[in-house]
Design an enzyme around this catalytic site. Structure first.
Site, mmCIF file in Angstrom:
data_model
loop_
_atom_site.group_PDB
_atom_site.id
_atom_site.type_symbol
_atom_site.label_atom_id
_atom_site.label_comp_id
_atom_site.label_asym_id
_atom_site.label_seq_id
_atom_site.Cartn_x
_atom_site.Cartn_y
_atom_site.Cartn_z
ATOM 1 C CD GLU A 131 -3.254 1.737 0.834
ATOM 2 O OE1 GLU A 131 -2.519 1.340 -0.409
ATOM 3 O OE2 GLU A 131 -3.579 2.165 1.144
ATOM 4 C CB THR A 185 -4.615 8.077 -2.224
ATOM 5 O OG1 THR A 185 -5.545 7.156 -2.345
ATOM 6 C CG2 THR A 185 -4.282 8.275 -1.027
#
Ligand code: HSE
Length: 311
Positions: A131, A185
């Site tokens: 991630e 993001t």
């Protein structure tokens, strides 16, 4: 050792309004699937990625699923060959934890293939490595945690990877609406303030405490009152067309609260009961439609299982 394994990992809603980087929950669908097989070719090979419109790299060290799997294989000292096929069900840059989901699926699939040497919780650091690749190195487990473990997950500490599962009321439903937009993001994090005034911090931790207490006490009114984010939402709202109109539409249709899912552009609303959640989801979609934006709708309970082997 099995010859192949098929895993499903669910989408997740991070932040849950007031819990920036510290609270998240998994939903039933969409999700990513992953098939891993033993291979004669040594090392890890990503053979094919379906449904990513060619956006994701096949090189394992540049791919979130690949990085998570490689980290786990190295930890386990595995010397053989593994081939991976990824079926992307979650759009990239959607705010539904797409990169976290692939990272979790990679770690879970390899662990299952090798006869589960680690527990799910022990897989957390490996999935987080994957991630981190997508979030510019920032370590936050509010997507990875719920995607892996299922349920509503409080990240007591991202540094210590200390996660706590929070019970939620049985009749809690979520309406998630994903507009046809993409937000990275990294970009959505870069627009946030790096320093927070004390008054905002006090507001936020009061709300986060209230939200968690509301879930644990099945106090829907307390959940609703705690649905305020003064850290991320005011800055990220400008990235989503008619954000405040969509939010108002959700509230008028009976939502307990509505905010941005993770870094967006997906928006979510928590609701008491499935009928309210259906109404709320439709109202949110209509508001996006009036802004000229098409969208997908997902109505779900909180997914308590998290990532799991389906074959
Ligand atoms: N907590 C993260 C954020 C989730 O809001 O930036 C997105 O990955």
């Amino acid at each position: 050792m099995k010859s192949d394994v098929h895993v499903f990992a669910p989408a997740s809603v991070a932040n849950v309004a007031c819990g920036f980087d510290t609270l998240g929950f998994a939903i039933l669908r969409p999700g990513d699937e992953m098939i891993v097989r033993l291979s004669k070719k040594p090392g890890l090979t990503i053979k094919k990625i379906h449904g990513d419109q060619g956006k994701l790299p096949l090189e394992p060290e540049k791919n979130t699923a690949g990085v998570a799997a490689l980290a786990l294989l190295e930890h386990l000292g595995f010397q053989g060959g593994i081939e991976m096929e990824i079926i992307k069900g979650i759009p990239i840059g959607s705010g539904l934890g797409s990169s976290a989901c692939s990272a979790v699926a990679g770690a879970v699939a390899v662990n299952e293939l090798l006869d589960r040497p680690l527990t799910k919780k022990e897989l957390l650091p490996f999935a987080l490595k994957g991630e981190a690749l997508a979030s510019g190195g920032a370590i936050h487990a509010d997507n990875v945690g719920p995607c892996l473990l299922g349920g509503m997950v409080l990240i007591r500490s991202n540094q210590d990877m200390d996660t706590v599962k929070i019970p939620v009321p049985e009749d809690l439903y979520v309406a998630v609406v994903l507009p046809e937009l993409e937000i990275l993001t990294v970009d959505a994090r870069n627009i946030l303030r790096k320093e927070i005034p004390l008054t905002d911090a006090i507001t936020q931790w009061g709300n986060l405490g209230g939200m968690v207490a509301g879930f644990m006490k099945s106090d829907y009114e307390l959940i609703g009152r705690s649905f305020e984010d003064v850290i991320a939402e005011p800055y990220r709202a400008s990235l989503i067309p008619d954000f405040y109109k969509v939010k108002t539409a959700a509230m008028e249709a009976g939502a307990l609260g509505c905010s941005i899912s993770g870094a967006g552009p997906a928006m979510f609303a928590l609701c008491k009961g499935d009928e309210v959640a259906f109404k709320v989801g439709i109202a949110m979609q209509q508001a996006f439609f009036r802004a000229g934006v098409g969208s997908e709708r997902y109505i779900s309970t909180i997914n308590t299982l998290g990532a799991e082997r389906i074959r």
